[in-house]
Enzyme design. Sequence first.
Site, PDB file in Angstrom:
ATOM      1  N   GLY A  18       1.439  -1.129   0.523  1.00 31.68           N
ATOM      2  CA  GLY A  18       0.003  -0.138   0.277  1.00 31.68           C
ATOM      3  C   GLY A  18       0.998   1.136  -0.313  1.00 31.68           C
ATOM      4  N   ARG A  71     -16.800 -14.982 -10.257  1.00 28.71           N
ATOM      5  CA  ARG A  71     -16.402 -13.633 -10.276  1.00 28.71           C
ATOM      6  C   ARG A  71     -17.179 -12.420 -10.381  1.00 28.71           C
ATOM      7  NH1 ARG A  71     -12.693 -13.238 -14.388  1.00 28.71           N
ATOM      8  NH2 ARG A  71     -11.642 -11.452 -13.522  1.00 28.71           N
ATOM      9  N   MET A  96      -4.212  -6.895  -6.866  1.00 23.08           N
ATOM     10  CA  MET A  96      -4.041  -8.007  -7.385  1.00 23.08           C
ATOM     11  C   MET A  96      -5.828  -8.578  -7.994  1.00 23.08           C
ATOM     12  SD  MET A  96      -1.066  -7.690  -7.687  1.00 23.08           S
ATOM     13  CE  MET A  96      -0.750  -8.862  -8.782  1.00 23.08           C
ATOM     14  N   ARG A  97      -6.847  -8.092  -8.675  1.00 23.34           N
ATOM     15  CA  ARG A  97      -7.898  -8.901  -9.430  1.00 23.34           C
ATOM     16  C   ARG A  97      -7.881  -8.712 -10.287  1.00 23.34           C
ATOM     17  NH1 ARG A  97      -9.448 -13.219  -6.777  1.00 23.34           N
ATOM     18  NH2 ARG A  97     -11.492 -12.585  -7.966  1.00 23.34           N
ATOM     19  N   HIS A 115       0.191   0.779 -13.088  1.00 21.93           N
ATOM     20  CA  HIS A 115       1.243   0.205 -13.314  1.00 21.93           C
ATOM     21  C   HIS A 115       2.219   0.771 -13.533  1.00 21.93           C
ATOM     22  CE1 HIS A 115       1.804  -3.857 -15.132  1.00 21.93           C
ATOM     23  NE2 HIS A 115       2.370  -2.920 -16.376  1.00 21.93           N
ATOM     24  N   LEU A 150      -6.989  -5.991 -19.702  1.00 20.24           N
ATOM     25  CA  LEU A 150      -6.315  -5.223 -18.655  1.00 20.24           C
ATOM     26  C   LEU A 150      -5.021  -4.571 -19.541  1.00 20.24           C
ATOM     27  CD1 LEU A 150      -5.585  -6.802 -15.834  1.00 20.24           C
ATOM     28  CD2 LEU A 150      -3.752  -8.299 -17.289  1.00 20.24           C
TER      29      LEU A 150
HETATM   30  C1  GRF Z   1       3.112  -0.134  -7.951  1.00 17.10           C
HETATM   31  O1  GRF Z   1       3.945  -0.913  -7.928  1.00 17.10           O
HETATM   32  C2  GRF Z   1       1.601  -0.756  -8.712  1.00 17.10           C
HETATM   33  O2  GRF Z   1       2.258   0.270 -10.046  1.00 17.10           O
HETATM   34  C3  GRF Z   1       1.189  -2.207  -9.138  1.00 17.10           C
HETATM   35  O3  GRF Z   1       1.806  -2.922  -8.413  1.00 17.10           O
HETATM   36  C4  GRF Z   1       2.468  -2.249  -7.425  1.00 17.10           C
HETATM   37  C5  GRF Z   1       1.703  -1.957  -5.506  1.00 17.10           C
HETATM   38  O4  GRF Z   1       2.891  -1.316  -4.912  1.00 17.10           O
HETATM   39  N1  GRF Z   1      -0.202  -2.041  -9.978  1.00 17.10           N
HETATM   40  P1  GRF Z   1       2.304  -0.179  -3.602  1.00 17.10           P
HETATM   41  O5  GRF Z   1       1.247  -1.818  -2.417  1.00 17.10           O
HETATM   42  O6  GRF Z   1       1.460   0.583  -3.753  1.00 17.10           O
HETATM   43  O7  GRF Z   1       3.528  -0.773  -2.881  1.00 17.10           O
END
Ligand code: GRF
Length: 211
Positions: A18, A71, A96-97, A115, A150
């Site tokens: 986070g 889902r 992560m979904r 991303h 995606l």
């Molecule tokens: C980051 O690199 C973000 O770009 C990717 O997942 C990672 C999350 O990192 N989608 P965090 O949990 O915000 O530290």
Amino acid sequence: MGPAFPRRRLGVLVSGRGSNLQSLLDAVLSGRLDATIAVVISNVADAYGLERARRAGIEAVCLGHRGWPSREDYDRALVAELQARAVDLVCLAGFMRIFTPVMVRAFPNAILNIHPSLLPSFPGLHPQRQALTHGVKVSGVTVHLVTDDLDAGPIVVQRVVPVLDDDDEASLAGRILAEEHEAYPQAVQLLLEGRWRVDGRRVVGESAPQA
Ligand code: GRF
């Protein structure tokens, strides 16, 4: 026509440490981001992001993804949690979904993702590793609107980061992450200010109406 976010209420979704959530929390506190983080939701009970939310006095909700019939059912529950708190802009911060259309339809042009690559290069998992393997000389960060495809929605903000000869995955990820923490609050603020629209694949500014 750019959707407005009159309530300026954010829902942030996390699955892990986070740090991007923290950059949004910090930006709200410092006044760089004029918004309210209404709720932080994670699919992972021990995600450190939930702890960051609690420490900031923000409601932290765990909505586990296991045990749902489909889902779509999970996404419906997520939509309900967000709508119950009158969220009008959803920020994915390491969530992560992959969404079904249920979630995307509920928040059209109102879900942002961050991303760690210059999309459309290196979508999906391990984008920093993909960048090193490919041998690109620059990579970076992309903040984009979420669509059914995606990592492929209209781009709001990008920042470029050099790839150095002695980089490994961790050093490149760290350099990109520093830019992520600037780019995400900037992109959210930009959307909240309005005066933008989606034109094909592009997010473009709209000039103020002439008097
Ligand atoms: C980051 O690199 C973000 O770009 C990717 O997942 C990672 C999350 O990192 N989608 P965090 O949990 O915000 O530290």
